[in-house]
Design a protein around this motif. Structure first.
Motif, mmCIF file in Angstrom:
data_model
loop_
_atom_site.group_PDB
_atom_site.id
_atom_site.type_symbol
_atom_site.label_atom_id
_atom_site.label_comp_id
_atom_site.label_asym_id
_atom_site.label_seq_id
_atom_site.Cartn_x
_atom_site.Cartn_y
_atom_site.Cartn_z
ATOM 1 N N PRO A 6 0.790 -1.236 0.000
ATOM 2 C CA PRO A 6 0.000 0.000 0.000
ATOM 3 C C PRO A 6 0.822 1.287 0.000
ATOM 4 O O PRO A 6 0.353 2.314 -0.488
ATOM 5 C CB PRO A 6 -0.839 -0.094 1.275
ATOM 6 C CG PRO A 6 -0.268 -1.187 2.082
ATOM 7 C CD PRO A 6 0.595 -2.021 1.200
ATOM 8 N N THR A 7 2.050 1.259 0.509
ATOM 9 C CA THR A 7 2.859 2.476 0.556
ATOM 10 C C THR A 7 4.209 2.236 -0.124
ATOM 11 O O THR A 7 4.656 1.096 -0.270
ATOM 12 C CB THR A 7 3.126 2.936 2.006
ATOM 13 O OG1 THR A 7 3.956 1.978 2.656
ATOM 14 C CG2 THR A 7 1.833 3.136 2.781
ATOM 15 N N ARG A 8 4.860 3.318 -0.503
ATOM 16 C CA ARG A 8 6.166 3.229 -1.163
ATOM 17 C C ARG A 8 7.205 2.587 -0.250
ATOM 18 O O ARG A 8 7.989 1.745 -0.685
ATOM 19 C CB ARG A 8 6.616 4.620 -1.604
ATOM 20 C CG ARG A 8 7.926 4.605 -2.372
ATOM 21 C CD ARG A 8 8.289 5.988 -2.882
ATOM 22 N NE ARG A 8 9.572 5.971 -3.568
ATOM 23 C CZ ARG A 8 9.739 5.695 -4.849
ATOM 24 N NH1 ARG A 8 8.701 5.412 -5.607
ATOM 25 N NH2 ARG A 8 10.949 5.700 -5.388
ATOM 26 N N SER A 9 7.226 2.972 1.023
ATOM 27 C CA SER A 9 8.230 2.408 1.934
ATOM 28 C C SER A 9 8.013 0.905 2.125
ATOM 29 O O SER A 9 8.975 0.138 2.156
ATOM 30 C CB SER A 9 8.241 3.144 3.275
ATOM 31 O OG SER A 9 6.987 3.040 3.904
ATOM 32 N N GLN A 10 6.758 0.472 2.229
ATOM 33 C CA GLN A 10 6.486 -0.963 2.352
ATOM 34 C C GLN A 10 6.847 -1.691 1.058
ATOM 35 O O GLN A 10 7.373 -2.805 1.091
ATOM 36 C CB GLN A 10 5.015 -1.202 2.699
ATOM 37 C CG GLN A 10 4.644 -0.768 4.103
ATOM 38 C CD GLN A 10 3.153 -0.807 4.344
ATOM 39 O OE1 GLN A 10 2.355 -0.553 3.445
ATOM 40 N NE2 GLN A 10 2.774 -1.128 5.565
ATOM 41 N N LEU A 11 6.585 -1.048 -0.082
ATOM 42 C CA LEU A 11 6.941 -1.649 -1.368
ATOM 43 C C LEU A 11 8.451 -1.816 -1.485
ATOM 44 O O LEU A 11 8.939 -2.854 -1.952
ATOM 45 C CB LEU A 11 6.422 -0.785 -2.522
ATOM 46 C CG LEU A 11 6.689 -1.330 -3.923
ATOM 47 C CD1 LEU A 11 5.927 -2.615 -4.169
ATOM 48 C CD2 LEU A 11 6.332 -0.282 -4.972
ATOM 49 N N PHE A 12 9.209 -0.832 -1.034
ATOM 50 C CA PHE A 12 10.669 -0.906 -1.089
ATOM 51 C C PHE A 12 11.183 -2.085 -0.265
ATOM 52 O O PHE A 12 12.058 -2.836 -0.714
ATOM 53 C CB PHE A 12 11.283 0.405 -0.613
ATOM 54 C CG PHE A 12 12.774 0.460 -0.751
ATOM 55 C CD1 PHE A 12 13.390 0.251 -1.975
ATOM 56 C CD2 PHE A 12 13.566 0.723 0.347
ATOM 57 C CE1 PHE A 12 14.772 0.302 -2.112
ATOM 58 C CE2 PHE A 12 14.952 0.781 0.227
ATOM 59 C CZ PHE A 12 15.550 0.565 -1.006
ATOM 60 N N GLU A 13 10.633 -2.282 0.924
ATOM 61 C CA GLU A 13 11.046 -3.414 1.764
ATOM 62 C C GLU A 13 10.693 -4.739 1.107
ATOM 63 O O GLU A 13 11.499 -5.675 1.103
ATOM 64 C CB GLU A 13 10.425 -3.306 3.166
ATOM 65 C CG GLU A 13 10.956 -2.148 3.983
ATOM 66 C CD GLU A 13 12.472 -2.138 4.103
ATOM 67 O OE1 GLU A 13 13.064 -3.197 4.402
ATOM 68 O OE2 GLU A 13 13.075 -1.061 3.867
ATOM 69 N N GLU A 14 9.497 -4.842 0.546
ATOM 70 C CA GLU A 14 9.079 -6.063 -0.152
ATOM 71 C C GLU A 14 9.963 -6.331 -1.370
ATOM 72 O O GLU A 14 10.334 -7.464 -1.645
ATOM 73 C CB GLU A 14 7.612 -5.963 -0.591
ATOM 74 C CG GLU A 14 6.621 -6.093 0.526
ATOM 75 C CD GLU A 14 6.584 -7.483 1.129
ATOM 76 O OE1 GLU A 14 6.720 -8.489 0.391
ATOM 77 O OE2 GLU A 14 6.422 -7.570 2.356
ATOM 78 N N LEU A 15 10.287 -5.269 -2.097
ATOM 79 C CA LEU A 15 11.133 -5.394 -3.286
ATOM 80 C C LEU A 15 12.503 -5.943 -2.923
ATOM 81 O O LEU A 15 13.000 -6.884 -3.557
ATOM 82 C CB LEU A 15 11.266 -4.033 -3.973
ATOM 83 C CG LEU A 15 12.189 -3.952 -5.182
ATOM 84 C CD1 LEU A 15 11.736 -4.902 -6.281
ATOM 85 C CD2 LEU A 15 12.251 -2.511 -5.691
ATOM 86 N N LYS A 16 13.128 -5.367 -1.903
ATOM 87 C CA LYS A 16 14.445 -5.854 -1.474
ATOM 88 C C LYS A 16 14.362 -7.317 -1.049
ATOM 89 O O LYS A 16 15.215 -8.127 -1.423
ATOM 90 C CB LYS A 16 14.988 -4.997 -0.335
ATOM 91 C CG LYS A 16 15.377 -3.595 -0.763
ATOM 92 C CD LYS A 16 16.088 -2.814 0.312
ATOM 93 C CE LYS A 16 15.285 -2.645 1.562
ATOM 94 N NZ LYS A 16 15.887 -1.762 2.575
ATOM 95 N N GLU A 17 13.332 -7.656 -0.303
ATOM 96 C CA GLU A 17 13.185 -9.038 0.160
ATOM 97 C C GLU A 17 13.004 -9.997 -1.015
ATOM 98 O O GLU A 17 13.621 -11.062 -1.059
ATOM 99 C CB GLU A 17 11.992 -9.137 1.112
ATOM 100 C CG GLU A 17 11.827 -10.511 1.713
ATOM 101 C CD GLU A 17 10.692 -10.548 2.722
ATOM 102 O OE1 GLU A 17 9.854 -11.457 2.597
ATOM 103 O OE2 GLU A 17 10.652 -9.681 3.614
ATOM 104 N N GLN A 18 12.167 -9.628 -1.973
ATOM 105 C CA GLN A 18 11.934 -10.497 -3.125
ATOM 106 C C GLN A 18 13.194 -10.657 -3.983
ATOM 107 O O GLN A 18 13.463 -11.740 -4.488
ATOM 108 C CB GLN A 18 10.780 -9.964 -3.975
ATOM 109 C CG GLN A 18 9.434 -10.153 -3.339
ATOM 110 C CD GLN A 18 9.092 -11.617 -3.145
ATOM 111 O OE1 GLN A 18 9.299 -12.444 -4.030
ATOM 112 N NE2 GLN A 18 8.585 -11.940 -1.972
#
Length: 182
Positions: free
Chosen positions: A143-155
Motif C-alpha cells: 500500500p505504501t512506497r516504503s512498504q513496497l521498497f522493503e518487499e522489493l528488497k526481500e523479493q
C-alpha cells in the motif's frame, strides 16, 4: 505476499477499525477545520479526515492529485473504507522509479552490475503500488512506497538465493532463464 500488518480496533459503537493506508484523489481542503476529503475510487466514496497543519504545503502541491492517508479506518460490510479516524500520516503518492544499488542479505551484499531501475505503477483499485518484472518473475505490491521498497528488497534477495546461487543442473529451463536474467 504483502506482509503489511493491520491492527484492528473496536470503537465504542462496535464498528471495527484497522490501521491502514487509503489512496484517494484529493477533492477538498478546509483550512479552517484542518480537514481534507479524498475520493476513494473503488467505491466512488468521499472520505473526510483531519490533518496536521504541517502537511498543508504538500496538500497544496498535490491538489486534485492522488494522496495517501494512513490511520484507523472503519470498514463497511464489503471491507471497503467507510471512515478515516485518528490520522497518523498524510503524504503524496510517489510513483518515481526505484533505483537499486546494494541490497544487504544475510551474510552477503547483492550488488547489480549496473544500477537497477524499476518503475512502480498503481493497481487498478488505486490502493496498491506495484512493481512487475516478468523476466525475473518479480511481482511485488504494497500500500505504501516504503512498504513496497522493503518487499522489493526481500523479493530480490529471495530470487538471488533461489535462482542466482543455485547450480545450473538443479534448475529447470525457465528457472535457468531467470538465473541468466539475474
Amino acid at each position: 505476499r504483502c506482509r503489511s500488518a493491520r491492527l484492528r480496533f473496536v470503537d465504542l459503537q462496535g464498528a471495527s477499525a484497522e490501521v491502514q493506508t487509503v489512496t484517494g484523489r484529493l477533492e477538498r481542503i478546509s483550512f479552517s477545520d484542518r480537514t481534507l476529503t479524498v475520493n476513494y475510487a473503488p467505491k466512488g466514496r468521499w472520505l473526510e479526515c483531519s490533518y496536521e497543519e504541517s502537511v498543508e504545503p504538500m496538500l497544496l502541491e498535490n491538489r486534485r492529485d492522488l494522496i495517501q492517508v494512513t490511520g484507523r479506518v472503519i470498514m463497511d460490510e464489503e471491507n471497503h473504507p467507510k471512515k478515516i479516524v485518528e490520522v497518523e500520516q498524510v503524504r503524496d503518492l510517489d510513483l518515481s522509479p526505484f533505483v537499486l544499488g546494494e541490497i544487504p542479505g544475510a551474510g552477503f551484499q547483492l550488488k547489480p552490475r549496473h544500477p537497477l531501475q524499476l518503475q512502480p505503477v498503481l493497481s487498478d483499485s488505486q490502493q496498491l503500488i506495484c512493481i512487475e518484472h516478468s523476466e525475473w518473475g518479480l511481482d511485488v505490491f504494497a500500500p505504501t512506497r516504503s512498504q513496497l521498497f522493503e518487499e522489493l528488497k526481500e523479493q530480490l534477495l529471495v530470487l538471488w538465493i533461489e535462482y542466482g546461487r543455485e547450480e545450473d543442473s538443479e534448475l529447470s529451463p525457465p528457472a535457468l532463464q531467470v538465473k541468466r536474467q539475474l
